[in-house]
Design a protein around this motif. Structure first.
Motif, PDB file in Angstrom:
ATOM      1  N   PRO A 159      38.566  48.033  32.350  1.00  0.00           N
ATOM      2  CA  PRO A 159      37.741  46.627  32.408  1.00  0.00           C
ATOM      3  C   PRO A 159      38.074  45.395  31.775  1.00  0.00           C
ATOM      4  O   PRO A 159      37.894  44.278  32.289  1.00  0.00           O
ATOM      5  CB  PRO A 159      36.406  47.178  31.873  1.00  0.00           C
ATOM      6  CG  PRO A 159      36.702  48.601  31.841  1.00  0.00           C
ATOM      7  CD  PRO A 159      38.056  48.988  31.776  1.00  0.00           C
ATOM      8  N   ASP A 160      39.075  45.641  30.959  1.00  0.00           N
ATOM      9  CA  ASP A 160      39.843  44.181  30.389  1.00  0.00           C
ATOM     10  C   ASP A 160      41.108  43.777  31.086  1.00  0.00           C
ATOM     11  O   ASP A 160      42.069  44.302  30.839  1.00  0.00           O
ATOM     12  CB  ASP A 160      40.112  44.528  28.797  1.00  0.00           C
ATOM     13  CG  ASP A 160      40.514  43.163  28.304  1.00  0.00           C
ATOM     14  OD1 ASP A 160      40.447  42.089  28.755  1.00  0.00           O
ATOM     15  OD2 ASP A 160      41.166  43.386  27.025  1.00  0.00           O
ATOM     16  N   PHE A 161      40.925  43.195  32.108  1.00  0.00           N
ATOM     17  CA  PHE A 161      42.139  42.955  33.113  1.00  0.00           C
ATOM     18  C   PHE A 161      41.881  41.415  33.445  1.00  0.00           C
ATOM     19  O   PHE A 161      40.750  40.835  33.730  1.00  0.00           O
ATOM     20  CB  PHE A 161      41.990  43.890  34.299  1.00  0.00           C
ATOM     21  CG  PHE A 161      40.819  43.638  35.432  1.00  0.00           C
ATOM     22  CD1 PHE A 161      39.848  44.172  35.077  1.00  0.00           C
ATOM     23  CD2 PHE A 161      41.397  42.943  36.378  1.00  0.00           C
ATOM     24  CE1 PHE A 161      38.670  44.032  35.756  1.00  0.00           C
ATOM     25  CE2 PHE A 161      40.130  42.824  37.554  1.00  0.00           C
ATOM     26  CZ  PHE A 161      38.889  43.437  36.906  1.00  0.00           C
ATOM     27  N   THR A 162      42.843  40.994  34.224  1.00  0.00           N
ATOM     28  CA  THR A 162      42.967  39.784  35.255  1.00  0.00           C
ATOM     29  C   THR A 162      43.944  40.258  36.267  1.00  0.00           C
ATOM     30  O   THR A 162      45.095  40.552  35.971  1.00  0.00           O
ATOM     31  CB  THR A 162      43.660  38.739  34.407  1.00  0.00           C
ATOM     32  OG1 THR A 162      42.867  38.351  33.315  1.00  0.00           O
ATOM     33  CG2 THR A 162      43.417  37.245  35.301  1.00  0.00           C
ATOM     34  N   VAL A 163      43.532  39.888  37.682  1.00  0.00           N
ATOM     35  CA  VAL A 163      44.109  39.890  38.669  1.00  0.00           C
ATOM     36  C   VAL A 163      44.833  38.462  38.963  1.00  0.00           C
ATOM     37  O   VAL A 163      43.835  37.784  39.511  1.00  0.00           O
ATOM     38  CB  VAL A 163      43.599  40.700  39.945  1.00  0.00           C
ATOM     39  CG1 VAL A 163      44.623  40.736  40.902  1.00  0.00           C
ATOM     40  CG2 VAL A 163      43.484  41.991  39.614  1.00  0.00           C
ATOM     41  N   CYS A 164      46.041  38.407  38.851  1.00  0.00           N
ATOM     42  CA  CYS A 164      46.605  36.890  39.017  1.00  0.00           C
ATOM     43  C   CYS A 164      47.371  37.070  40.403  1.00  0.00           C
ATOM     44  O   CYS A 164      48.330  37.614  40.555  1.00  0.00           O
ATOM     45  CB  CYS A 164      47.637  36.342  38.147  1.00  0.00           C
ATOM     46  SG  CYS A 164      46.691  35.802  36.556  1.00  0.00           S
ATOM     47  N   TYR A 165      46.800  36.225  41.674  1.00  0.00           N
ATOM     48  CA  TYR A 165      47.366  36.172  42.876  1.00  0.00           C
ATOM     49  C   TYR A 165      48.822  35.564  42.682  1.00  0.00           C
ATOM     50  O   TYR A 165      48.808  34.451  42.313  1.00  0.00           O
ATOM     51  CB  TYR A 165      46.648  35.889  43.643  1.00  0.00           C
ATOM     52  CG  TYR A 165      47.338  35.341  44.987  1.00  0.00           C
ATOM     53  CD1 TYR A 165      48.152  36.356  46.002  1.00  0.00           C
ATOM     54  CD2 TYR A 165      47.526  34.217  45.546  1.00  0.00           C
ATOM     55  CE1 TYR A 165      48.595  35.830  47.094  1.00  0.00           C
ATOM     56  CE2 TYR A 165      48.400  33.768  46.595  1.00  0.00           C
ATOM     57  CZ  TYR A 165      48.986  34.804  47.436  1.00  0.00           C
ATOM     58  OH  TYR A 165      49.502  34.441  48.393  1.00  0.00           O
ATOM     59  N   ALA A 166      50.112  36.222  43.118  1.00  0.00           N
ATOM     60  CA  ALA A 166      51.280  35.882  43.042  1.00  0.00           C
ATOM     61  C   ALA A 166      51.303  34.604  44.039  1.00  0.00           C
ATOM     62  O   ALA A 166      51.775  35.160  45.174  1.00  0.00           O
ATOM     63  CB  ALA A 166      52.360  36.479  42.986  1.00  0.00           C
ATOM     64  N   SER A 167      51.223  33.142  43.580  1.00  0.00           N
ATOM     65  CA  SER A 167      51.318  32.350  44.925  1.00  0.00           C
ATOM     66  C   SER A 167      52.607  32.285  45.541  1.00  0.00           C
ATOM     67  O   SER A 167      52.367  31.950  46.753  1.00  0.00           O
ATOM     68  CB  SER A 167      51.181  30.927  43.976  1.00  0.00           C
ATOM     69  OG  SER A 167      50.102  30.690  43.521  1.00  0.00           O
ATOM     70  N   LYS A 168      53.541  32.644  45.039  1.00  0.00           N
ATOM     71  CA  LYS A 168      54.874  32.461  45.919  1.00  0.00           C
ATOM     72  C   LYS A 168      54.881  33.119  47.207  1.00  0.00           C
ATOM     73  O   LYS A 168      55.542  32.910  48.084  1.00  0.00           O
ATOM     74  CB  LYS A 168      56.097  32.818  44.991  1.00  0.00           C
ATOM     75  CG  LYS A 168      56.064  34.383  44.740  1.00  0.00           C
ATOM     76  CD  LYS A 168      57.030  34.671  43.508  1.00  0.00           C
ATOM     77  CE  LYS A 168      56.111  34.271  42.156  1.00  0.00           C
ATOM     78  NZ  LYS A 168      56.330  35.132  40.994  1.00  0.00           N
ATOM     79  N   ALA A 169      53.872  34.197  47.394  1.00  0.00           N
ATOM     80  CA  ALA A 169      53.737  34.806  48.603  1.00  0.00           C
ATOM     81  C   ALA A 169      53.494  34.336  49.654  1.00  0.00           C
ATOM     82  O   ALA A 169      54.019  34.374  50.798  1.00  0.00           O
ATOM     83  CB  ALA A 169      53.137  36.271  48.324  1.00  0.00           C
ATOM     84  N   PHE A 170      52.369  33.328  49.357  1.00  0.00           N
ATOM     85  CA  PHE A 170      51.729  32.623  50.516  1.00  0.00           C
ATOM     86  C   PHE A 170      50.756  31.636  49.895  1.00  0.00           C
ATOM     87  O   PHE A 170      49.836  31.944  49.047  1.00  0.00           O
ATOM     88  CB  PHE A 170      50.902  33.314  51.251  1.00  0.00           C
ATOM     89  CG  PHE A 170      50.269  32.851  52.344  1.00  0.00           C
ATOM     90  CD1 PHE A 170      50.742  31.766  53.350  1.00  0.00           C
ATOM     91  CD2 PHE A 170      48.767  32.999  52.637  1.00  0.00           C
ATOM     92  CE1 PHE A 170      49.901  31.118  54.186  1.00  0.00           C
ATOM     93  CE2 PHE A 170      48.194  32.356  53.625  1.00  0.00           C
ATOM     94  CZ  PHE A 170      48.759  31.416  54.420  1.00  0.00           C
ATOM     95  N   CYS A 171      51.451  30.321  49.821  1.00  0.00           N
ATOM     96  CA  CYS A 171      50.636  29.205  48.937  1.00  0.00           C
ATOM     97  C   CYS A 171      50.190  28.101  50.028  1.00  0.00           C
ATOM     98  O   CYS A 171      51.016  27.474  50.702  1.00  0.00           O
ATOM     99  CB  CYS A 171      51.928  28.782  47.915  1.00  0.00           C
ATOM    100  SG  CYS A 171      51.168  27.354  46.698  1.00  0.00           S
TER     101      CYS A 171
END
Ligand code: LLP
Length: 446
Positions: free
Chosen positions: A67-79
């Protein structure tokens, strides 16, 4: 005689959201050929629900498992601005690697307090801009960067340090990132990671929060991530022994997707469950405090949500050698084939149930012999005007597109529940020449 498989059996099997209705390919509830007709080709099509469901799966699994998490979308894939308006409400943050990605993320509604700024050579102006914008955290990749952050930060700035744990992930050499000679990160093995982290206490406006790694991209084996977790948690033990607390552990992205039949990726649920459980036991067995887990999936959120539509133009047969079907796109909308020998599946939009009994090389329209999108694929007989859909083009396509040969970057059309709308509008010739100066040494430049 060998049994000829239909495209529906062969190509679409792993793509649950792409369906066939009376021989016609359907994406997001829209007929692909109708999208081609309405918006023109080449056209990137983005299935919003597909991306949402995948992103939500990452969040759901981690909520349950760690539960202690952050999902950071990797922008480089589709920005583009629209992707953040889709992902931010699901609770995702973003990883950005340039001022341009940061600007786009903020424009699209991403809260800077959820943005991690990566990159091995952030410029001074990018660093100043990121600080002004209030990004949550820098992922530091050089000593030079520390001095620049310190120069501009008006209040203590969170940083984590990118380290190289030396994990050999099995993927194309250009997308491996933790080989000993990598330009990314500080090596754990040679002690430079430890040194840079120790040096952070010399900056009173920089606050060390943790460590980051990213072992590569398009990785299938969960064991690669397990090795990374072992190396990173061993390193946490080492840092703790030096009196340094590690609050955050960023394991990067890299989760593989389907491009061709042989690809056997796990689902995001499987990747995350495995990594979360492995991390929990690694932390427990080493007796260290569980860090906040950060993951940065890019390709796996958007890759299979995208397809590219092309129209077949010239068809050329070289006797006893091959038949080229040339399309109206190419390396300007998909540079991955020439860069990484990437391979793809394709479907003929309105012949999706027809037997695939002809072999083609799908050629792009750029003036380069290497501009081939698929070198050898079995398809139904093609005719000029047929619409072809190349699958799994949602990641590293639009974001890596160029104006090579002054071809326009294709627009992106979002589809969902039978509706379609521009996510990125078409680029015009006027757009492409807007910044051109005609008479360079004349006073007004016109
Ligand atoms: N985090 C970091 C620090 C990264 O460097 C990358 C990708 C990611 C996350 C996201 O990885 P993903 O989940 O998308 O695999 N242009 C290449 C891929 C380069 C990936 C670079 N870093 C391609 O088209 O395959």
């Amino acid at each position: 005689m060998t049994k000829i498989k239909t495209q529906s059996e062969k190509a679409l099997a792993p793509f649950g959201d792409l369906t066939i209705n009376r021989g016609r390919l359907v994406v997001g509830g829209c007929f692909a050929s109708e999208l081609a007709e309405k918006y023109g080709t080449p056209l990137y099509v983005f299935d919003v629900n597909r991306a949402k469901n995948t992103a939500a799966a990452y969040v759901d699994v981690l909520r349950r498992e760690y539960p202690d998490f952050t999902v950071c979308y990797a922008s480089k894939a589709f920005c583009c601005a629209g992707i953040y308006s889709i992902l931010a409400p699901l609770g995702l943050g973003a990883d950005v690697v340039s001022g341009g990605e940061l600007y786009t993320a903020i424009k699209g509604g991403m809260d800077p307090a959820k943005i991690y700024f990566h990159g091995n050579n952030k410029t001074e102006s990018e660093i100043a801009y990121a600080l002004e914008s209030g990004v949550e955290c820098f992922v530091v990749d050089s000593e030079h960067e520390l001095t620049l952050i310190s120069k501009h930060a008006e209040k203590p700035q969170n940083v984590i340090v990118r380290v190289n744990p030396g994990v050999e992930a099995h993927t194309h050499k250009f997308i491996q990132t933790t080989t000993p000679d990598s330009k990314f990160g500080f090596s754990i093995a040679d002690g430079t990671a430890e040194q840079i982290i120790l040096s952070i206490k010399n900056y009173d406006n920089i606050s060390f929060k943790g460590i980051a790694c990213h072992i590569g991209s398009q990785i299938f084996e969960p064991q690669s991530f397990e090795i990374a977790i072992d190396k990173m948690t061993d390193f946490i033990v080492k840092l703790n022994s030096l009196g340094i607390e590690v609050e955050r552990l960023d394991l990067g992205g890299g989760f593989g997707i389907h491009y061709i039949e042989q690809d056997k990726p796990l689902t995001p649920e499987q990747y995350m469950t495995n990594s979360a459980r492995y991390l929990k036991s690694a932390v427990k067995s080493r007796g260290i405090k569980p860090p906040r887990l950060i993951v940065e999936p890019g390709r796996s959120i958007v890759g299979e949500a995208g397809i590219t539509l092309y129209t077949v133009g010239a068809i050329k047969t070289i006797k006893d050698i091959k038949t080229y079907a040339a399309v109206d796109g190419g390396m300007f909308d998909n540079p991955r084939v020439s860069l990484y020998d990437a391979q793809y599946r394709a479907v003929v939009a309105d012949k999706a149930d027809a037997p695939c009994d002809c072999e083609y090389s799908i050629a792009g329209k750029c003036c380069e012999s290497g501009d081939i999108l698929i070198d050898g694929i079995k398809l139904p007989e093609l005719h000029t005007g047929d619409v072809i859909a190349v699958l799994s083009t949602g990641a590293y396509h639009y974001s890596m597109a160029s104006n090579y040969n002054r071809n326009a970057v294709p627009p992106v059309v979002a589809v969902a529940d039978g509706k379609s709308a521009y996510m990125v509008k078409p680029q015009t010739y006027e757009d492409m020449t807007r910044n051109d100066v005609i008479h360079v040494f004349s006073e007004d430049g016109i």
